[in-house]
Design a protein around this motif. Sequence first.
Motif, PDB file in Angstrom:
ATOM      1  N   GLN A  12       0.734  -1.148  -0.056  1.00  0.00           N
ATOM      2  CA  GLN A  12      -0.041   0.183  -0.131  1.00  0.00           C
ATOM      3  C   GLN A  12       1.060   1.326  -0.194  1.00  0.00           C
ATOM      4  O   GLN A  12       0.488   2.348  -0.755  1.00  0.00           O
ATOM      5  CB  GLN A  12      -1.060  -0.113   1.199  1.00  0.00           C
ATOM      6  CG  GLN A  12      -2.115   0.973   1.140  1.00  0.00           C
ATOM      7  CD  GLN A  12      -3.133   0.989   2.182  1.00  0.00           C
ATOM      8  OE1 GLN A  12      -3.023  -0.015   2.861  1.00  0.00           O
ATOM      9  NE2 GLN A  12      -3.818   1.785   2.370  1.00  0.00           N
ATOM     10  N   LYS A  46      -4.817   0.120  -2.212  1.00  0.00           N
ATOM     11  CA  LYS A  46      -5.626  -0.708  -1.087  1.00  0.00           C
ATOM     12  C   LYS A  46      -5.854  -1.778  -1.707  1.00  0.00           C
ATOM     13  O   LYS A  46      -6.091  -2.724  -0.847  1.00  0.00           O
ATOM     14  CB  LYS A  46      -6.637   0.438  -0.691  1.00  0.00           C
ATOM     15  CG  LYS A  46      -5.946   1.788   0.167  1.00  0.00           C
ATOM     16  CD  LYS A  46      -7.117   2.695   0.403  1.00  0.00           C
ATOM     17  CE  LYS A  46      -6.653   3.743   1.161  1.00  0.00           C
ATOM     18  NZ  LYS A  46      -7.710   4.573   1.784  1.00  0.00           N
ATOM     19  N   SER A  51      -3.215  -4.296  -1.753  1.00  0.00           N
ATOM     20  CA  SER A  51      -2.970  -4.796  -0.676  1.00  0.00           C
ATOM     21  C   SER A  51      -3.812  -5.839   0.124  1.00  0.00           C
ATOM     22  O   SER A  51      -3.443  -6.615   0.740  1.00  0.00           O
ATOM     23  CB  SER A  51      -2.825  -3.414   0.197  1.00  0.00           C
ATOM     24  OG  SER A  51      -2.567  -3.625   1.691  1.00  0.00           O
TER      25      SER A  51
END
Length: 100
Positions: A45, A54, A57
């Motif tokens: 991230q 995000k 991640s």
Amino acid sequence: MDKLKNKLLVKGLAYDVVGMTTMAIPVIGPFLDILWAPYAAKTLQKMYPGKKGKLASAVLFIEEILPGTDIIPTFTLMWLYTYVWNKDKPGELRPIKVRS
């Protein structure tokens, strides 16, 4: 920009190798993944900020936690998506199409 691209690729390859090596350690490997998954997700991230970072991640976290999926090179795939497969150049905004 090229230095950043190369640095991210080398870092990503190194993190993918570390993530895959836990699979090679019998008995202890799955327990190491429990420690590795949150660290790797946070690192990814930071390397790729924004909404796509995000999402990647979260995918990385799930991939590292699930047994037998360590072989997937998520860092490298994110680099390929960002710099090779993505039609938009990183850092550039798409022009907004206005209908008249």
